[in-house]
Design a protein around this motif. Structure first.
Motif, PDB file in Angstrom:
ATOM      1  N   ILE A   1       0.843  -1.203   0.000  1.00 25.70           N
ATOM      2  CA  ILE A   1       0.000   0.000   0.000  1.00 25.70           C
ATOM      3  C   ILE A   1       0.874   1.246   0.000  1.00 25.70           C
ATOM      4  N   LEU A   2       1.900   1.241   0.850  1.00 26.44           N
ATOM      5  CA  LEU A   2       2.819   2.379   0.897  1.00 26.44           C
ATOM      6  C   LEU A   2       3.478   2.607  -0.459  1.00 26.44           C
ATOM      7  N   ASN A   3       3.898   1.535  -1.085  1.00 20.70           N
ATOM      8  CA  ASN A   3       4.538   1.648  -2.395  1.00 20.70           C
ATOM      9  C   ASN A   3       3.561   2.166  -3.447  1.00 20.70           C
ATOM     10  N   ALA A   4       2.297   1.761  -3.351  1.00 22.73           N
ATOM     11  CA  ALA A   4       1.292   2.247  -4.303  1.00 22.73           C
ATOM     12  C   ALA A   4       1.089   3.746  -4.147  1.00 22.73           C
ATOM     13  N   VAL A   5       1.169   4.231  -2.919  1.00 18.59           N
ATOM     14  CA  VAL A   5       1.001   5.656  -2.668  1.00 18.59           C
ATOM     15  C   VAL A   5       2.242   6.430  -3.097  1.00 18.59           C
ATOM     16  N   VAL A   6       3.405   5.936  -2.699  1.00 16.24           N
ATOM     17  CA  VAL A   6       4.661   6.630  -2.992  1.00 16.24           C
ATOM     18  C   VAL A   6       5.079   6.390  -4.438  1.00 16.24           C
ATOM     19  N   GLY A   7       4.981   5.150  -4.900  1.00 10.92           N
ATOM     20  CA  GLY A   7       5.253   4.802  -6.285  1.00 10.92           C
ATOM     21  C   GLY A   7       6.703   4.910  -6.729  1.00 10.92           C
TER      22      GLY A   7
END
Length: 109
Positions: free
Chosen positions: A57-63
């Motif tokens: 989820i964090l990676n999806a937000v930060v990308g």
């Protein structure tokens, strides 16, 4: 709780690392034949799954692509260490958060 002399705790421990479906199957099996060994690895595996979801989820937000690779490699290492511990019949917590997984999920037992 019984020990792993029958091998069922070890089977449950190994199955718990085989995807989320494997974890659910291991939990159901564990409810029928509770062992300290099985519970330990069910908690470790659940912790790895929760960290994977949270970091995903964090990676999806930060990308950030490099972050995704680092996360995937770290989770793969945790998974390998966890399943190897289960196969070898050892109760070794995964690095960094393994001890916390045992505390956070102590209700699984």
């Amino acid at each position: 709780m019984s020990e792993t002399s029958s091998g069922d705790g070890k089977t449950i421990a190994i199955i718990s690392y085989v995807t989320l479906i494997g974890w659910i199957i291991a939990l159901l099996m564990h409810n029928n034949d509770k062992t300290d060994f099985g519970a330990f690895h069910i908690r470790q595996s659940l912790g790895i799954i929760c960290v994977a979801v949270a970091l995903g989820i964090l990676n999806a937000v930060v990308g950030i692509a490099i972050l995704a690779w680092i996360i995937q490699i770290a989770l793969l290492v945790f998974w390998i260490l966890g399943i190897l511990s289960a196969i070898q019949g050892e109760k070794k917590p995964v690095p960094l958060l393994g001890e916390q997984f045992q505390q956070w999920f102590k209700g699984i037992g």
